[in-house]
Design a protein around this motif. Structure first.
Motif, mmCIF file in Angstrom:
data_model
loop_
_atom_site.group_PDB
_atom_site.id
_atom_site.type_symbol
_atom_site.label_atom_id
_atom_site.label_comp_id
_atom_site.label_asym_id
_atom_site.label_seq_id
_atom_site.Cartn_x
_atom_site.Cartn_y
_atom_site.Cartn_z
ATOM 1 N N GLY A 128 -18.932 43.059 22.710
ATOM 2 C CA GLY A 128 -17.515 42.879 22.428
ATOM 3 C C GLY A 128 -16.819 44.097 21.864
ATOM 4 N N HIS A 129 -17.534 45.212 21.748
ATOM 5 C CA HIS A 129 -16.901 46.435 21.257
ATOM 6 C C HIS A 129 -16.171 47.127 22.408
ATOM 7 C CE1 HIS A 129 -20.648 46.436 18.414
ATOM 8 N NE2 HIS A 129 -19.799 45.451 18.144
ATOM 9 N N ILE A 149 -11.683 53.153 19.430
ATOM 10 C CA ILE A 149 -12.722 52.126 19.339
ATOM 11 C C ILE A 149 -12.216 50.920 18.562
ATOM 12 C CG2 ILE A 149 -15.062 51.611 18.534
ATOM 13 C CD1 ILE A 149 -15.624 54.646 18.778
ATOM 14 N N GLU A 150 -12.481 49.743 19.097
ATOM 15 C CA GLU A 150 -12.163 48.482 18.431
ATOM 16 C C GLU A 150 -13.439 47.664 18.293
ATOM 17 O OE1 GLU A 150 -7.947 46.763 19.287
ATOM 18 O OE2 GLU A 150 -8.760 47.423 21.210
ATOM 19 N N MET A 151 -13.636 47.041 17.130
ATOM 20 C CA MET A 151 -14.799 46.189 16.907
ATOM 21 C C MET A 151 -14.376 44.919 16.191
ATOM 22 S SD MET A 151 -17.854 48.802 15.805
ATOM 23 C CE MET A 151 -18.434 50.050 16.941
ATOM 24 N N TYR A 158 -24.415 45.873 15.882
ATOM 25 C CA TYR A 158 -23.646 47.102 15.788
ATOM 26 C C TYR A 158 -24.476 48.252 16.353
ATOM 27 C CZ TYR A 158 -20.989 44.150 12.648
ATOM 28 O OH TYR A 158 -20.270 43.114 12.123
ATOM 29 N N PRO A 159 -23.860 49.110 17.132
ATOM 30 C CA PRO A 159 -24.611 50.143 17.848
ATOM 31 C C PRO A 159 -25.098 51.265 16.948
ATOM 32 C CG PRO A 159 -22.261 50.433 18.190
ATOM 33 C CD PRO A 159 -22.426 49.158 17.425
ATOM 34 N N GLY A 202 -23.992 55.031 12.987
ATOM 35 C CA GLY A 202 -23.277 53.916 13.588
ATOM 36 C C GLY A 202 -22.787 52.943 12.526
ATOM 37 N N PRO A 203 -21.896 52.016 12.886
ATOM 38 C CA PRO A 203 -21.400 51.027 11.924
ATOM 39 C C PRO A 203 -22.551 50.192 11.365
ATOM 40 C CG PRO A 203 -20.046 51.047 13.905
ATOM 41 C CD PRO A 203 -21.262 51.884 14.209
ATOM 42 N N GLU A 204 -22.526 49.987 10.058
ATOM 43 C CA GLU A 204 -23.554 49.174 9.397
ATOM 44 C C GLU A 204 -23.038 47.764 9.137
ATOM 45 O OE1 GLU A 204 -27.293 48.586 7.279
ATOM 46 O OE2 GLU A 204 -26.577 50.027 8.767
ATOM 47 N N THR A 205 -21.833 47.670 8.545
ATOM 48 C CA THR A 205 -21.228 46.373 8.225
ATOM 49 C C THR A 205 -19.722 46.471 8.368
ATOM 50 O OG1 THR A 205 -22.957 45.988 6.574
ATOM 51 C CG2 THR A 205 -21.027 44.552 6.497
ATOM 52 N N LEU A 206 -19.117 45.491 9.018
ATOM 53 C CA LEU A 206 -17.661 45.406 9.091
ATOM 54 C C LEU A 206 -17.189 44.566 7.911
ATOM 55 C CD1 LEU A 206 -18.234 46.521 11.918
ATOM 56 C CD2 LEU A 206 -16.444 45.006 12.800
ATOM 57 N N LEU A 207 -16.294 45.122 7.097
ATOM 58 C CA LEU A 207 -15.819 44.424 5.906
ATOM 59 C C LEU A 207 -14.539 43.643 6.171
ATOM 60 C CD1 LEU A 207 -16.503 47.259 3.308
ATOM 61 C CD2 LEU A 207 -17.972 45.329 3.931
ATOM 62 N N ASP A 208 -13.935 43.850 7.336
ATOM 63 C CA ASP A 208 -12.746 43.100 7.745
ATOM 64 C C ASP A 208 -12.986 42.514 9.124
ATOM 65 O OD1 ASP A 208 -10.811 43.534 5.526
ATOM 66 O OD2 ASP A 208 -11.119 45.629 6.041
ATOM 67 N N GLU A 209 -12.179 41.521 9.491
ATOM 68 C CA GLU A 209 -12.383 40.815 10.750
ATOM 69 C C GLU A 209 -12.300 41.727 11.962
ATOM 70 O OE1 GLU A 209 -13.336 37.705 11.130
ATOM 71 O OE2 GLU A 209 -13.416 37.496 8.943
ATOM 72 N N HIS A 210 -11.420 42.713 11.879
ATOM 73 C CA HIS A 210 -11.187 43.574 13.047
ATOM 74 C C HIS A 210 -10.972 44.999 12.555
ATOM 75 C CE1 HIS A 210 -10.096 44.187 17.257
ATOM 76 N NE2 HIS A 210 -9.121 44.977 16.840
ATOM 77 N N ILE A 211 -11.615 45.958 13.206
ATOM 78 C CA ILE A 211 -11.418 47.352 12.818
ATOM 79 C C ILE A 211 -11.033 48.183 14.035
ATOM 80 C CG2 ILE A 211 -13.083 47.157 10.935
ATOM 81 C CD1 ILE A 211 -14.993 48.887 12.624
ATOM 82 N N ARG A 212 -10.295 49.256 13.777
ATOM 83 C CA ARG A 212 -9.866 50.187 14.820
ATOM 84 C C ARG A 212 -9.990 51.605 14.272
ATOM 85 N NH1 ARG A 212 -4.657 49.791 14.845
ATOM 86 N NH2 ARG A 212 -4.155 50.370 16.985
#
Length: 221
Positions: A128-129, A149-151, A158-159, A202-212
């Motif tokens: 979904g990225h 990039i959107e995640m 996470y890649p 690479g991203p370890e943890t997303l702290l918000d629902e959506h990041i850009r």
């Protein structure tokens, strides 16, 4: 079964290459001629900065005023051959070296409209990225690659990346913890993060629902 899988993979790769070629053809490309005074000044400034010299240090070594050297570097005054010879001597470079840089008479520009930017397949895409390539390089080797990039936090995978060159990230919205080797960094909107691409990251943890965020990979010369 393996042959069919390889055939599908080759087809997918060829489709991506064809799509990228089509995007390159759509991009608006232009060249602009740079006046010789600006080219000469830019070449002198580049060599000066490479040697970590100040305007005062170089002007003193070349036997001219700081104001005159500044005008030459900014393309506001033409430098005579005699002046260029003195500057080259102060810089410790041959005049031929400087003239090769001056001979580069034109610069290029590429405009890629929003609807023409191609989504590319990278690690994490199937989760979904979204990776949107913002520029296409026509030459034999890539100089840099800029991505939008959107995640989504709903993704559980996470890649991880590892590649040549240097990577630069600018966070647009959302917060994430980003792994670089054995360390993690909190990256928030407005933060700029630069690191070596050769270290696994690479991203370890997303702290918000959506990041850009924007990511630019600069490959070594």
């Amino acid at each position: 079964m393996a042959d069919r899988k390889n055939l599908t993979s080759q087809k997918s790769r060829s489709e991506m290459v064809a799509a990228e070629k089509a995007a390159v053809e759509k991009a608006e490309v232009a060249t602009a001629v740079v006046p010789i005074d600006h080219r000469a000044g830019g070449a002198i400034r580049e060599h000066r900065l490479e040697r970590s010299l100040t305007l005062a240090e170089l002007s003193s070594a070349a036997g001219m005023s700081v104001a005159m050297l500044s005008r030459i570097e900014n393309g506001q005054s033409a430098a005579s051959l005699e002046v260029i010879e003195r500057v080259c001597a102060a810089l410790g470079v041959d005049m031929s070296t400087l003239f090769r840089a001056i001979e580069d008479t034109a610069g290029s520009a590429q405009l890629l409209k929003a609807g023409e930017q191609m989504e590319v397949v990278r690690t994490g895409t199937k989760h979904g990225h979204t990776y949107r390539l913002l520029s296409y390089h026509k030459g034999p080797r890539k100089i840099f690659e800029p991505f939008f990039i959107e995640m989504d936090k709903l993704s559980e995978v996470y890649p991880r990346f590892q590649h040549p060159g240097t990577e630069f990230i600018y966070m647009l919205s959302g917060r994430m913890e980003y792994r670089f080797g054995d360390k993690t960094f909190l990256v928030e909107p407005g933060d700029a993060f630069t690191f070596s691409g050769s270290v696994i990251h690479g991203p370890e943890t997303l702290l918000d629902e959506h990041i850009r965020f924007l990511a630019v990979i600069i490959y070594a010369e």
